[in-house]
Design an enzyme around this catalytic site. Structure first.
Site, PDB file in Angstrom:
ATOM      1  CG  HIS A   5      49.391  37.584  43.228  1.00 42.79           C
ATOM      2  ND1 HIS A   5      50.674  37.948  42.881  1.00 42.79           N
ATOM      3  CD2 HIS A   5      48.800  38.696  43.730  1.00 42.79           C
ATOM      4  CE1 HIS A   5      50.849  39.233  43.182  1.00 42.79           C
ATOM      5  NE2 HIS A   5      49.721  39.700  43.680  1.00 42.79           N
ATOM      6  CD  GLU A  62      46.750  42.257  41.779  1.00 44.11           C
ATOM      7  OE1 GLU A  62      46.567  42.997  42.752  1.00 44.11           O
ATOM      8  OE2 GLU A  62      47.505  41.277  41.815  1.00 44.11           O
TER       9      GLU A  62
HETATM   10  P1  PGA Z   1      50.740  46.298  45.585  1.00 42.20           P
HETATM   11  O1  PGA Z   1      50.380  44.742  45.367  1.00 42.20           O
HETATM   12  O2  PGA Z   1      49.499  46.986  46.077  1.00 42.20           O
HETATM   13  O3  PGA Z   1      51.856  46.288  46.607  1.00 42.20           O
HETATM   14  O4  PGA Z   1      51.198  46.829  44.267  1.00 42.20           O
HETATM   15  C1  PGA Z   1      49.167  44.352  44.818  1.00 42.20           C
HETATM   16  C2  PGA Z   1      49.118  42.860  44.697  1.00 42.20           C
HETATM   17  O5  PGA Z   1      50.155  42.234  44.436  1.00 42.20           O
HETATM   18  O6  PGA Z   1      48.040  42.248  44.864  1.00 42.20           O
END
Ligand code: PGA
Length: 253
Positions: A94, A163
């Site tokens: 992440h 992401e």
């Molecule tokens: P968020 O986070 O939906 O709050 O933007 C996504 C993540 O960090 O996996």
């Protein structure tokens, strides 16, 4: 089948509060939507308790794992420990861990191997910063991250979440087009590494996903599901996203 994973991160939450949230999620998800795999990734401390709350319909995931299987590694949580408390999935790489905790591509690659040794399905996170996007380096960055993580590994069960870092926790989700482009790059990198076996990898979108915007990501965005942060702490919102992801909105009793 689509996959929706909730990343609870580290909320100011006791185990009792985590159990209450899980109970609320189970209630909101009844009747369970079909055609979608649902994974909840709470903090480590809540994993054993949540195993008892969620029935078969909701799978458990961890938010991180150590790359060795055990030994003198103070503070680490290993893949066998995660399997022991009922995890089937694990988020790996992440951006918050890469940025704040110094996690490198090499660490990420080792963590994927640890997951596979013990039958955990990794949810590998990749994504570009705003600076990289503005410099036109999104595709190069995503390709580098995917290749560095998977290296010479043989095809194995995997989900990849695109992401964009600028979309995480900002309320500024990527457009469906940005999502489709990012996932297109990721899928191409996967095919170059794994050939036709790349087809079974679930490619998710993550970053400010809400019940209101989620349809765009598996519609024009071409995602196979979502990694949901903030909205996964709201039982009704998370259930709405899972239901939207379910094929045809069908339910099973
Ligand atoms: P968020 O986070 O939906 O709050 O933007 C996504 C993540 O960090 O996996």
């Amino acid at each position: 089948m689509r996959l929706v994973a909730g990343n609870w991160k580290a909320p100011r939450q006791s185990v009792a509060q985590a159990v209450a949230l899980a109970g609320a999620c189970s209630g909101a998800l009844a009747p369970m939507p079909v055609g979608v795999q649902i994974v909840v990734c709470p903090p480590f401390t809540a994993l054993p308790a949540l195993r008892a709350v969620f029935g078969e319909g909701v799978l458990l995931g961890a938010q991180d794992v150590f790359w060795e299987d055990g030994g003198a590694y103070t503070g680490e949580i290993t893949a066998p420990m995660l399997v022991d408390v009922g995890c089937t999935h694990c988020i790996v790489g992440h951006s918050e861990r890469r940025r704040l905790l110094g996690e490198t591509d090499q660490h990420v690659a080792l963590k994927l191997q640890a997951c596979w040794r013990h039958g955990l399905v990794p949810i590998l996170c990749v994504g570009e910063t705003l600076q990289e996007r503005q410099a036109g380096r999104t595709a190069a960055h995503l390709t580098t991250q995917v290749v560095a993580a998977l290296g010479s590994s043989a095809p194995a069960p995997l989900a990849i979440a695109y992401e964009p870092i600028w979309a995480i926790g900002t309320g500024r989700a990527a457009s469906a087009q940005d999502c489709a482009e990012g996932l297109g790059t990721i899928r191409s990198a996967l095919v170059s590494l794994w050939g036709t076996a790349a087809r079974v990898v679930s490619c998710l979108y993550g970053g400010s996903v809400t019940p209101e915007n989620c349809d765009a990501f598996w519609g024009a965005g071409a995602a196979n599901g979502a990694l949901v942060g903030g909205a996964s702490l709201d039982a009704l919102a998370f259930a709405a996203i899972c239901r939207a992801a379910a094929d045809g909105g069908a339910s099973r009793a």
